[in-house]
Motif scaffolding. Structure first.
Motif, mmCIF file in Angstrom:
data_model
loop_
_atom_site.group_PDB
_atom_site.id
_atom_site.type_symbol
_atom_site.label_atom_id
_atom_site.label_comp_id
_atom_site.label_asym_id
_atom_site.label_seq_id
_atom_site.Cartn_x
_atom_site.Cartn_y
_atom_site.Cartn_z
ATOM 1 N N GLY A 139 75.265 20.261 -92.259
ATOM 2 C CA GLY A 139 75.101 18.810 -92.243
ATOM 3 C C GLY A 139 74.835 18.233 -90.875
ATOM 4 O O GLY A 139 74.574 17.049 -90.733
ATOM 5 N N LYS A 140 74.895 19.082 -89.830
ATOM 6 C CA LYS A 140 74.613 18.630 -88.477
ATOM 7 C C LYS A 140 73.178 18.996 -88.078
ATOM 8 O O LYS A 140 72.678 20.063 -88.432
ATOM 9 C CB LYS A 140 75.588 19.261 -87.477
ATOM 10 N N ASP A 141 72.533 18.107 -87.370
ATOM 11 C CA ASP A 141 71.191 18.390 -86.858
ATOM 12 C C ASP A 141 71.327 19.062 -85.491
ATOM 13 O O ASP A 141 71.838 18.469 -84.542
ATOM 14 C CB ASP A 141 70.378 17.106 -86.722
ATOM 15 N N LEU A 142 70.827 20.292 -85.385
ATOM 16 C CA LEU A 142 70.988 21.084 -84.170
ATOM 17 C C LEU A 142 69.656 21.323 -83.469
ATOM 18 O O LEU A 142 69.533 22.244 -82.660
ATOM 19 C CB LEU A 142 71.641 22.423 -84.511
ATOM 20 N N SER A 143 68.688 20.480 -83.775
ATOM 21 C CA SER A 143 67.367 20.665 -83.177
ATOM 22 C C SER A 143 67.404 20.510 -81.660
ATOM 23 O O SER A 143 66.636 21.163 -80.948
ATOM 24 C CB SER A 143 66.358 19.684 -83.782
ATOM 25 N N SER A 144 68.302 19.671 -81.154
ATOM 26 C CA SER A 144 68.385 19.493 -79.701
ATOM 27 C C SER A 144 68.872 20.767 -79.014
ATOM 28 O O SER A 144 68.461 21.075 -77.891
ATOM 29 C CB SER A 144 69.327 18.328 -79.359
ATOM 30 N N LEU A 145 69.733 21.530 -79.700
ATOM 31 C CA LEU A 145 70.188 22.812 -79.155
ATOM 32 C C LEU A 145 69.024 23.785 -79.057
ATOM 33 O O LEU A 145 68.814 24.423 -78.016
ATOM 34 C CB LEU A 145 71.292 23.392 -80.033
ATOM 35 N N LYS A 146 68.249 23.884 -80.123
ATOM 36 C CA LYS A 146 67.096 24.787 -80.127
ATOM 37 C C LYS A 146 66.092 24.381 -79.059
ATOM 38 O O LYS A 146 65.580 25.233 -78.319
ATOM 39 C CB LYS A 146 66.423 24.780 -81.497
ATOM 40 N N THR A 147 65.807 23.087 -78.951
ATOM 41 C CA THR A 147 64.835 22.604 -77.965
ATOM 42 C C THR A 147 65.299 22.904 -76.550
ATOM 43 O O THR A 147 64.512 23.329 -75.694
ATOM 44 C CB THR A 147 64.600 21.091 -78.135
ATOM 45 N N SER A 148 66.586 22.697 -76.283
ATOM 46 C CA SER A 148 67.131 22.967 -74.949
ATOM 47 C C SER A 148 66.987 24.430 -74.586
ATOM 48 O O SER A 148 66.567 24.779 -73.471
ATOM 49 C CB SER A 148 68.604 22.554 -74.886
ATOM 50 N N LEU A 149 67.330 25.315 -75.518
ATOM 51 C CA LEU A 149 67.217 26.742 -75.254
ATOM 52 C C LEU A 149 65.759 27.155 -75.062
ATOM 53 O O LEU A 149 65.443 27.970 -74.187
ATOM 54 C CB LEU A 149 67.846 27.538 -76.396
ATOM 55 N N ASN A 150 64.867 26.592 -75.876
ATOM 56 C CA ASN A 150 63.440 26.887 -75.709
ATOM 57 C C ASN A 150 62.984 26.564 -74.294
ATOM 58 O O ASN A 150 62.292 27.348 -73.647
ATOM 59 C CB ASN A 150 62.608 26.082 -76.706
ATOM 60 N N GLU A 151 63.368 25.390 -73.818
ATOM 61 C CA GLU A 151 62.948 24.962 -72.480
ATOM 62 C C GLU A 151 63.492 25.909 -71.411
ATOM 63 O O GLU A 151 62.780 26.285 -70.474
ATOM 64 C CB GLU A 151 63.416 23.529 -72.211
ATOM 65 N N LEU A 152 64.736 26.295 -71.547
ATOM 66 C CA LEU A 152 65.351 27.165 -70.545
ATOM 67 C C LEU A 152 64.749 28.568 -70.575
ATOM 68 O O LEU A 152 64.485 29.159 -69.525
ATOM 69 C CB LEU A 152 66.860 27.234 -70.773
ATOM 70 N N TYR A 153 64.530 29.098 -71.771
ATOM 71 C CA TYR A 153 63.976 30.449 -71.876
ATOM 72 C C TYR A 153 62.516 30.484 -71.443
ATOM 73 O O TYR A 153 62.084 31.435 -70.780
ATOM 74 C CB TYR A 153 64.125 30.976 -73.301
ATOM 75 N N PHE A 154 61.747 29.481 -71.818
ATOM 76 C CA PHE A 154 60.353 29.424 -71.380
ATOM 77 C C PHE A 154 60.289 29.284 -69.863
ATOM 78 O O PHE A 154 59.381 29.801 -69.216
ATOM 79 C CB PHE A 154 59.619 28.257 -72.051
ATOM 80 N N ASN A 155 61.253 28.572 -69.299
ATOM 81 C CA ASN A 155 61.287 28.385 -67.855
ATOM 82 C C ASN A 155 61.392 29.718 -67.118
ATOM 83 O O ASN A 155 60.782 29.903 -66.055
ATOM 84 C CB ASN A 155 62.471 27.489 -67.481
ATOM 85 N N VAL A 156 62.159 30.658 -67.676
ATOM 86 C CA VAL A 156 62.319 31.967 -67.037
ATOM 87 C C VAL A 156 60.969 32.645 -66.854
ATOM 88 O O VAL A 156 60.686 33.243 -65.813
ATOM 89 C CB VAL A 156 63.274 32.858 -67.869
ATOM 90 N N PHE A 157 60.106 32.534 -67.859
ATOM 91 C CA PHE A 157 58.828 33.241 -67.794
ATOM 92 C C PHE A 157 57.721 32.408 -67.156
ATOM 93 O O PHE A 157 56.744 32.953 -66.651
ATOM 94 C CB PHE A 157 58.412 33.696 -69.197
#
Length: 298
Positions: A139-157
C-alpha cells in the motif's frame, strides 16, 4: 605453499573517521610482490560486535582493492557475534573466492545484502529493491526509493570510473522504521570531477554544487547530472544524507520541512565517493493518495 604475512591493519572501533583514515593507509599499499603468497591481515578487535552499511561497503572496497593488487586477505575477527554475521549473513568470502559473486541473499529479513554494483545490473537491482520493500510495506508507493537508487547507481558508471570497485548495502531497521543505504566506490570522486567544470576551488564546494539539479561533469554524452537532488527530495523529517568525496564532506538533514546542510574541508583525500543516508518508511506516501486525483481539485 609458504605464505608471506606482510602486514596487519587493526580496526579498533566503529568510528567512521577512523575507518576512512585507515582505509587510506591500506589503499596506499602497492601491488603484492608475490601474487597469491603475500598476505594482508585485517584485525577487528573484540569490542566491534556489529557493522553498519557504512562499514560494510567501505570494507568491501578495501578488500576489493587489495585483491586487485594480488594480496591474499585474512579477516581476523575476535568477536564471535561479528564473525558469524560476516560469515553467515553477509557471506563476505563468497564475493572474492572462486566465482566472484555480485550478490547473495541474506537470511535475515530486512537486509538486502551486499551488492557489487555492475553496469548491466544497476537498473534491475533498483527494481528488485523496490519490489522487496513493497512486500514489506503493502500500500506504500516506493517509487522514490527506486529512483534514488537508480540515480546513485548510474552515477557510479557515469562519473566514478571505479573499474568495478563499487558496492551497495541496504538494511531496514524495524525498530527505527528506517531504511539505511550506503554506497562506496574507489573511483575518481564526485568532487574531483565537478571542480574543473564549474571552476571551484574546494572539494567541499563541489559537493554542495553536486546537489543542484542538472549539475554534471559532462563525462558521458547522455549525462544529465549526478541526480543527487532526486535523492535529497526523498528525505523525510530527521533523515540525514552524508557524502565523503576527495577532500570534502557534506552533511544534509531535513528539519521542519527545510534542508539544512554543512560542508567541511578534510585534511585527507578519499579518492572515490562514500554516500550513506537513511529514509524513514513513514515518509513514503500511500498509493491511494497518489491515485486520489480529480480535475476539480485544480
Amino acid at each position: 605453499m609458504q605464505y608471506n604475512y606482510i602486514e596487519t591493519f587493526c580496526f579498533e572501533d566503529m568510528g567512521r573517521e577512523n575507518w576512512i583514515r585507515l582505509s587510506l593507509i591500506i589503499r596506499s599499499k602497492g601491488k603484492a610482490k608475490t601474487i597469491g603468497e603475500d598476505v594482508v591481515t585485517l584485525l577487528f578487535l573484540d569490542n566491534i560486535d556489529n557493522l553498519l552499511p557504512f562499514h560494510i561497503v567501505l570494507l568491501s572496497c578495501i578488500v576489493d582493492d587489495l585483491k586487485e593488487k594480488g594480496y591474499l586477505i585474512v579477516l581476523n575477527v575476535l568477536n564471535e557475534k561479528l564473525k558469524r554475521f560476516i560469515e553467515t549473513d553477509v557471506y563476505f568470502r563468497s564475493y572474492w573466492s572462486g566465482k566472484k559473486e555480485d550478490h547473495i541473499e541474506s537470511p535475515t529479513i530486512g537486509r538486502l545484502n551486499l551488492w557489487r554494483i555492475t553496469d548491466t545490473g544497476k537498473e534491475g537491482y533498483s527494481i528488485s529493491v523496490e519490489n522487496y520493500f513493497k512486500n514489506l510495506f503493502p500500500g506504500k508507493d516506493l517509487s522514490s526509493l527506486k529512483t534514488s537508487l537508480n540515480e546513485l547507481y548510474f552515477n557510479v558508471f557515469d562519473h566514478a570510473d571505479a573499474k568495478g570497485n563499487a558496492f551497495s548495502y541496504i538494511y531496514y531497521d524495524e525498530n527505527e522504521k528506517k531504511i539505511y543505504i550506503a554506497i562506496c566506490d574507489y573511483g575518481k570522486g564526485i568532487a574531483k570531477t565537478i571542480k574543473p567544470v564549474y571552476q571551484l576551488s574546494k572539494d567541499s564546494e563541489a559537493l554542495k554544487k553536486s546537489l543542484e539539479s542538472g549539475v554534471s561533469s559532462n563525462s558521458k554524452p547522455h549525462n544529465k547530472g549526478f541526480g543527487l537532488d532526486v535523492v535529497i527530495s526523498s528525505l523525510s523529517e530527521n533523515n540525514t544524507f552524508r557524502m565523503v568525496s576527495n577532500k570534502g564532506l557534506l552533511k544534509l538533514s531535513k528539519n521542519k520541512g527545510s534542508y539544512e546542510y554543512k560542508i567541511f574541508d578534510l585534511d585527507f583525500d578519499f579518492e572515490g565517493t562514500l554516500i550513506y543516508f537513511e529514509l524513514s518508511t513513514d515518509g513514503f506516501p500511500d498509493v491511494d493518495e497518489l491515485n486520489d486525483f480529480s480535475f476539480d481539485d485544480l
